[in-house]
Structures are given as structure tokens and as C-alpha cells.
Motif scaffolding. Structure first.
Motif, PDB file in Angstrom:
ATOM      1  N   ARG A  32       0.839  -1.191   0.000  1.00 38.35           N
ATOM      2  CA  ARG A  32       0.000   0.000   0.000  1.00 38.35           C
ATOM      3  C   ARG A  32       0.877   1.245   0.000  1.00 38.35           C
ATOM      4  NH1 ARG A  32      -1.215  -3.008   4.074  1.00 38.35           N
ATOM      5  NH2 ARG A  32      -0.572  -1.446   5.587  1.00 38.35           N
ATOM      6  N   ARG A  33       0.299   2.368  -0.339  1.00 37.64           N
ATOM      7  CA  ARG A  33       1.013   3.640  -0.274  1.00 37.64           C
ATOM      8  C   ARG A  33       1.547   3.832   1.142  1.00 37.64           C
ATOM      9  NH1 ARG A  33      -0.191   9.130   0.855  1.00 37.64           N
ATOM     10  NH2 ARG A  33       0.928  10.518  -0.562  1.00 37.64           N
ATOM     11  N   ASN A  34       2.807   4.198   1.272  1.00 35.79           N
ATOM     12  CA  ASN A  34       3.507   4.441   2.540  1.00 35.79           C
ATOM     13  C   ASN A  34       3.794   3.174   3.358  1.00 35.79           C
ATOM     14  OD1 ASN A  34       3.643   7.240   2.101  1.00 35.79           O
ATOM     15  ND2 ASN A  34       1.574   7.500   2.923  1.00 35.79           N
ATOM     16  N   GLU A  35       3.505   2.006   2.821  1.00 38.86           N
ATOM     17  CA  GLU A  35       3.809   0.770   3.546  1.00 38.86           C
ATOM     18  C   GLU A  35       5.317   0.520   3.507  1.00 38.86           C
ATOM     19  OE1 GLU A  35       2.701  -4.009   3.620  1.00 38.86           O
ATOM     20  OE2 GLU A  35       1.562  -2.665   2.313  1.00 38.86           O
ATOM     21  N   GLY A  53       4.481   0.638  -9.581  1.00 38.61           N
ATOM     22  CA  GLY A  53       4.539   1.503  -8.411  1.00 38.61           C
ATOM     23  C   GLY A  53       5.874   2.205  -8.278  1.00 38.61           C
ATOM     24  N   ALA A  96       6.991   2.077   0.152  1.00 41.92           N
ATOM     25  CA  ALA A  96       6.268   2.359  -1.081  1.00 41.92           C
ATOM     26  C   ALA A  96       5.792   3.806  -1.064  1.00 41.92           C
ATOM     27  CB  ALA A  96       5.088   1.412  -1.226  1.00 41.92           C
ATOM     28  N   LEU A  97       6.127   4.541  -2.081  1.00 42.87           N
ATOM     29  CA  LEU A  97       5.647   5.911  -2.233  1.00 42.87           C
ATOM     30  C   LEU A  97       4.220   5.905  -2.757  1.00 42.87           C
ATOM     31  CD1 LEU A  97       6.271   8.964  -2.280  1.00 42.87           C
ATOM     32  CD2 LEU A  97       7.100   8.650  -4.596  1.00 42.87           C
ATOM     33  N   GLU A  98       3.908   4.915  -3.564  1.00 40.09           N
ATOM     34  CA  GLU A  98       2.565   4.745  -4.116  1.00 40.09           C
ATOM     35  C   GLU A  98       2.239   3.255  -4.102  1.00 40.09           C
ATOM     36  OE1 GLU A  98       3.608   6.984  -7.745  1.00 40.09           O
ATOM     37  OE2 GLU A  98       3.692   5.087  -8.829  1.00 40.09           O
ATOM     38  N   PRO A  99       0.974   2.871  -4.296  1.00 38.89           N
ATOM     39  CA  PRO A  99       0.656   1.439  -4.319  1.00 38.89           C
ATOM     40  C   PRO A  99       1.582   0.727  -5.321  1.00 38.89           C
ATOM     41  CG  PRO A  99      -1.355   2.727  -4.343  1.00 38.89           C
ATOM     42  CD  PRO A  99      -0.217   3.701  -4.521  1.00 38.89           C
ATOM     43  N   SER A 100       2.143  -0.399  -4.889  1.00 41.36           N
ATOM     44  CA  SER A 100       3.173  -1.055  -5.687  1.00 41.36           C
ATOM     45  C   SER A 100       3.009  -2.570  -5.672  1.00 41.36           C
ATOM     46  CB  SER A 100       4.565  -0.712  -5.131  1.00 41.36           C
ATOM     47  OG  SER A 100       4.784   0.684  -5.131  1.00 41.36           O
ATOM     48  N   ARG A 164       5.789  12.755  -9.947  1.00 44.67           N
ATOM     49  CA  ARG A 164       5.401  11.691  -9.025  1.00 44.67           C
ATOM     50  C   ARG A 164       5.867  11.915  -7.595  1.00 44.67           C
ATOM     51  NH1 ARG A 164       6.839   6.116 -12.076  1.00 44.67           N
ATOM     52  NH2 ARG A 164       5.487   5.211 -10.499  1.00 44.67           N
TER      53      ARG A 164
END
Length: 191
Positions: A32-35, A53, A96-100, A164
Motif C-alpha cells: 500500500r502507499r507508505n507501507e 509503483g 512504497a511511495l505509491e501502491p506497488s 510523481r
């Protein structure tokens, strides 16, 4: 199967049997984003390919400042090399900066693949050499270039990243304050 990864390997002239063997040992994971993929203090146990991602590698200094060492968009690899090679606690975190979507290989599996697939060994050596060359360039820029020169190099080297990344992350990567980055960008707009 992992279509993005297989296309990436085909572009590197990997044959279909090698691609299948490498792909079969990959474990797919969604972030997930920020995970956080892994945190400083943990041991890096996987090679990681970013299928989609955007991940980043960072350290938080004693004074609480974030320092970004690397960005890893789709079709790139990431890990903490020292922690992975020596199996020691990492000094960095990867998030993760974005969902990846990522593919992971356990160290033993990847080392076995490298030993058995000469194409992968050569591919990995070429990738390590490119990363070493870029790291040297980045160190020299950090030591001798002005903030304006570092930003200009970033824009030239990674033009797709600007849309991004938040400015605070670009500043953390360049080793400058957000105020300095804002001033540089404003001066460029005035030209």
C-alpha cells in the motif's frame, strides 16, 4: 507468471527458459502507499524487483531528518546491498511511495539462479556496474556541485520523477532544504 518482469528480462536478451526459471521462484507482494517493505535494524533477505509503483530507500538521522538514498520506480530493483550481502541489520528502510507490486527472491534462491543461469549472472553484474557508476556520480555531485547543479542533474537524469514526487522528497534526495529547492524552482520559472 509475471508479465511486466518477463518483458523486462526479454529486453535484456534473456532466453525464455531462463525467464521461466527466474520468474517461477519470485514471490509477488502488493504494498500500500507508505507501507514499509523493511525497516532499519532488520536484515534485508530479498532481492526486490518493482513490477509497478514506486519505492524509495531512506534513512532517518539522529536529528529526525529523512535522507533519501534511492528511488525505485517500476522496472527497477531495490534492496540494501550491504545488509543483503553480509546478512547484517540494515541502516536504511524501504517503503512504497505509491501502491506497488513487487517480486521478491530469497537470497538462497537468487544466488542459486545466478550460479545456474549465466545470462542472469551477466545481467546482475551489468546492473551492479551501472549502479556503482551512478552512485559515484551522485557522490561527486553531492560533494562538489551547487544545489542548483544537483537539481538540474536530477531533472535531466529523472525527468519522469518530478510529477510523481513531493518536493520534500526531492529535497531530501538532493540533500537540500525545501526552502532552497523552492527558491531554485522559482528562479527557473523566472527565466
Amino acid at each position: 507468471m509475471h508479465p511486466e518482469f518477463e518483458t523486462y528480462l526479454r529486453a535484456g536478451n534473456m532466453d525464455e527458459e531462463a525467464i521461466r526459471r527466474i520468474s517461477d521462484l519470485a514471490v509477488q507482494r502488493t504494498l500500500r502507499r507508505n507501507e514499509i517493505l523493511f525497516s532499519a535494524g532488520e536484515v534485508c533477505r530479498h532481492k526486490v524487483f518493482v513490477a509497478s509503483g514506486f519505492l524509495y530507500t531512506f534513512n532517518i538521522s539522529a536529528d529526525g531528518n529523512q535522507h533519501i538514498l534511492q528511488f525505485s520506480p517500476e522496472n527497477s530493483w531495490t534492496l540494501d546491498v550491504e545488509s543483503y550481502d553480509k546478512q547484517i541489520p540494515s541502516e536504511v528502510s524501504i517503503a512504497a511511495l505509491e501502491p506497488s507490486t513487487i517480486l521478491c527472491w530469497q537470497k538462497n534462491d537468487f544466488e542459486m539462479l545466478r550460479a545456474e543461469i549465466p545470462q542472469l549472472k551477466k545481467f546482475a553484474e551489468d546492473l551492479i556496474a551501472r549502479n556503482t557508476h551512478y552512485s559515484r556520480k551522485r557522490i561527486l555531485l553531492s560533494l562538489g556541485a551547487t544545489p542548483e547543479e544537483r537539481y538540474e542533474d536530477f531533472v535531466q537524469t529523472f525527468p519522469g520523477y518530478l510529477s510523481r514526487l513531493p518536493l520534500r522528497m526531492i529535497a531530501a534526495y538532493l540533500g537540500i532544504s525545501i526552502k532552497t529547492l523552492t527558491r531554485i524552482r522559482h528562479a527557473q520559472l523566472q527565466r
